[in-house]
Design an enzyme around this catalytic site. Structure first.
Site, PDB file in Angstrom:
ATOM      1  CB  VAL A  59       4.422  -8.731 -25.995  1.00  0.00           C
ATOM      2  CG1 VAL A  59       5.756  -8.015 -25.789  1.00  0.00           C
ATOM      3  CG2 VAL A  59       3.856  -8.383 -27.364  1.00  0.00           C
ATOM      4  CB  CYS A  60       3.833 -11.095 -21.110  1.00  0.00           C
ATOM      5  SG  CYS A  60       2.745  -9.653 -21.008  1.00  0.00           S
ATOM      6  N   PRO A  61       5.720 -13.280 -22.426  1.00  0.00           N
ATOM      7  CG  PRO A  61       4.955 -15.109 -23.656  1.00  0.00           C
ATOM      8  CD  PRO A  61       4.504 -13.816 -23.063  1.00  0.00           C
ATOM      9  CD  GLU A  63       8.342  -6.936 -22.382  1.00  0.00           C
ATOM     10  OE1 GLU A  63       8.821  -5.857 -22.772  1.00  0.00           O
ATOM     11  OE2 GLU A  63       7.415  -7.016 -21.548  1.00  0.00           O
ATOM     12  CG  LEU A  64       8.538 -12.554 -17.597  1.00  0.00           C
ATOM     13  CD1 LEU A  64       7.486 -11.680 -18.267  1.00  0.00           C
ATOM     14  CD2 LEU A  64       7.892 -13.424 -16.541  1.00  0.00           C
TER      15      LEU A  64
END
Length: 219
Positions: A59-61, A63-64
């Site tokens: 999920v993190c990339p 969001e970034l």
């Protein structure tokens, strides 16, 4: 038998953001040290600080990249955009140099904090960790010791006007933070309060009985 210690979680909304300096890196590979509170006050800008659990995850990339796509909108609102996790500067830079179609964040240009000693995230109370008392080894940590998806909006005086924490599987809606910044700027400029679902250009209201009565009569 190990016993768990619950940690008290403090809310920072309405309070000054902790004045703690943290290592960081930018997309050029420059090692930085950033104090969020001092940066907001010295530069006279709002700050959005968003934490994510780990580099090179799932999920993190998304969001970034979503925050990067909105970078110009934050800039229009006199707002500095900063990411953060507990990974090292070296890991951040490797991820910054990994192509988007390979799960990387190449193209992200805002700085990313590297809170490797967990000083700031511990004070904020956003780590997935619990202290466990072991009869033989003393205090041990249980959990991943990485952060939840916490977000802080900080004004030009270093005061937190919004905080939220998502569990790790739940990605954020970047547009909501733009809306909140618009709402707070409206409050700062006009002294009115912003009702539910308020967006730029919609009616706000005076914070008194007549104000709410007039607003509800129209809506």
């Amino acid at each position: 038998m190990a016993t768990k210690k619950e940690r008290y979680i403090m809310s920072f909304t309405g309070k000054s953001f902790p004045s703690i300096t943290v290592d960081a890196i930018d997309y050029l590979g420059d090692n930085l040290q950033i104090n969020i509170f001092e940066k907001a006050v010295k530069e006279g800008k709002k700050v959005i600080l968003f934490w994510y659990p780990k580099d090179f995850t799932f999920v993190c990339p998304t969001e970034l990249h979503a925050f990067q796509e909105a970078a110009a909108e934050f800039e229009k609102r006199n707002t500095i955009l900063i990411g953060a996790s507990c990974d090292t500067n070296e890991v951040h830079f490797a991820w910054l140099n990994t192509a988007k179609d390979n799960g990387g964040i190449e193209g992200v240009e805002y700085p990313i904090l590297a809170d490797t000693n967990r000083n700031l995230s511990s004070v904020l109370g956003i780590l997935d960790v619990q202290e466990v008392e072991h009869p033989e080894y003393g205090t041990l940590a249980q959990g991943s010791a990485v952060t939840y998806r916490a977000t802080y909006l900080i004004d030009e005086t270093g005061r937190v006007f919004h905080e939220s924490v998502n569990d790790m599987p739940l990605g954020r809606n970047v547009k909501e933070y733009l809306r909140l910044i618009d709402a707070y700027a409206h409050v700062q400029k006009f002294g009115e309060v912003c009702p539910a679902n308020w967006e730029e250009g919609k009616d706000a209201m005076n914070a008194d009985r007549k104000g709410v009565a007039d607003y509800l009569a129209k809506h």
